[in-house]
Design a protein around this motif. Sequence first.
Motif, PDB file in Angstrom:
ATOM      1  N   PHE A  49       0.863  -1.176   0.000  1.00  0.00           N
ATOM      2  CA  PHE A  49       0.000   0.000   0.000  1.00  0.00           C
ATOM      3  C   PHE A  49       0.902   1.229   0.000  1.00  0.00           C
ATOM      4  CE2 PHE A  49      -2.537  -3.377   1.669  1.00  0.00           C
ATOM      5  CZ  PHE A  49      -3.840  -3.096   1.300  1.00  0.00           C
ATOM      6  N   TYR A  50       0.744   2.107  -1.001  1.00  0.00           N
ATOM      7  CA  TYR A  50       1.547   3.328  -1.118  1.00  0.00           C
ATOM      8  C   TYR A  50       0.605   4.517  -1.078  1.00  0.00           C
ATOM      9  CZ  TYR A  50       4.644   6.944  -2.826  1.00  0.00           C
ATOM     10  OH  TYR A  50       5.369   8.101  -2.948  1.00  0.00           O
ATOM     11  N   ILE A  51       0.794   5.409  -0.116  1.00  0.00           N
ATOM     12  CA  ILE A  51      -0.121   6.526   0.094  1.00  0.00           C
ATOM     13  C   ILE A  51       0.253   7.691  -0.825  1.00  0.00           C
ATOM     14  CG2 ILE A  51      -1.152   8.084   1.788  1.00  0.00           C
ATOM     15  CD1 ILE A  51      -1.658   5.020   2.276  1.00  0.00           C
ATOM     16  N   LEU A  52      -0.712   8.096  -1.656  1.00  0.00           N
ATOM     17  CA  LEU A  52      -0.521   9.215  -2.582  1.00  0.00           C
ATOM     18  C   LEU A  52      -0.942  10.541  -1.957  1.00  0.00           C
ATOM     19  CD1 LEU A  52      -2.043   7.484  -5.731  1.00  0.00           C
ATOM     20  CD2 LEU A  52       0.391   7.935  -5.322  1.00  0.00           C
ATOM     21  N   GLU A  53      -2.045  10.543  -1.220  1.00  0.00           N
ATOM     22  CA  GLU A  53      -2.578  11.736  -0.562  1.00  0.00           C
ATOM     23  C   GLU A  53      -3.187  11.338   0.767  1.00  0.00           C
ATOM     24  OE1 GLU A  53      -2.376  14.921  -1.476  1.00  0.00           O
ATOM     25  OE2 GLU A  53      -1.394  14.463  -3.376  1.00  0.00           O
ATOM     26  N   GLY A  54      -2.973  12.156   1.795  1.00  0.00           N
ATOM     27  CA  GLY A  54      -3.575  11.900   3.094  1.00  0.00           C
ATOM     28  C   GLY A  54      -2.789  10.887   3.902  1.00  0.00           C
ATOM     29  N   GLU A  55      -3.498  10.218   4.817  1.00  0.00           N
ATOM     30  CA  GLU A  55      -2.880   9.185   5.648  1.00  0.00           C
ATOM     31  C   GLU A  55      -3.896   8.091   5.921  1.00  0.00           C
ATOM     32  OE1 GLU A  55      -1.707  11.595   9.044  1.00  0.00           O
ATOM     33  OE2 GLU A  55      -3.433  10.868  10.160  1.00  0.00           O
ATOM     34  N   ALA A  56      -3.400   6.883   6.087  1.00  0.00           N
ATOM     35  CA  ALA A  56      -4.252   5.723   6.334  1.00  0.00           C
ATOM     36  C   ALA A  56      -3.713   4.956   7.532  1.00  0.00           C
ATOM     37  CB  ALA A  56      -4.282   4.805   5.115  1.00  0.00           C
TER      38      ALA A  56
END
Length: 114
Positions: A53-60
């Motif tokens: 999983f690679y985060i492009l925008e925001g946070e998870a």
Amino acid sequence: MIQSKNNSEYYTWGNACDSWVLEDSEGLSVKQEKMPAGTAEKLHFHELAKQVFYILEGEAVLYINSEKFLVRKGESISVRPKSEHFIANESHKAVEFLVISSPSTTHDRIEIKK
């Protein structure tokens, strides 16, 4: 062929979450996904697939085998096969990310009832 959200297969999942299929072959799946604030997927695992999983925008937040990991824009996390996991957006803004699976998770998702 050049792929983007504009020319890829699209579907929704969960509670108004979006998914664009950038690649889906037997050995590899690449999806760009967007989750509104306060959404989460169901706990599950994959028998064969390893996922990144690679985060492009925001946070998870990813819950992997009962551990909690906060993953921010520009960061990635890997999920090994057979690991119980789910992704959640516990923030107040949408999160957009790539999920890369090898092999593809088609027919390789087992939901866990808890």
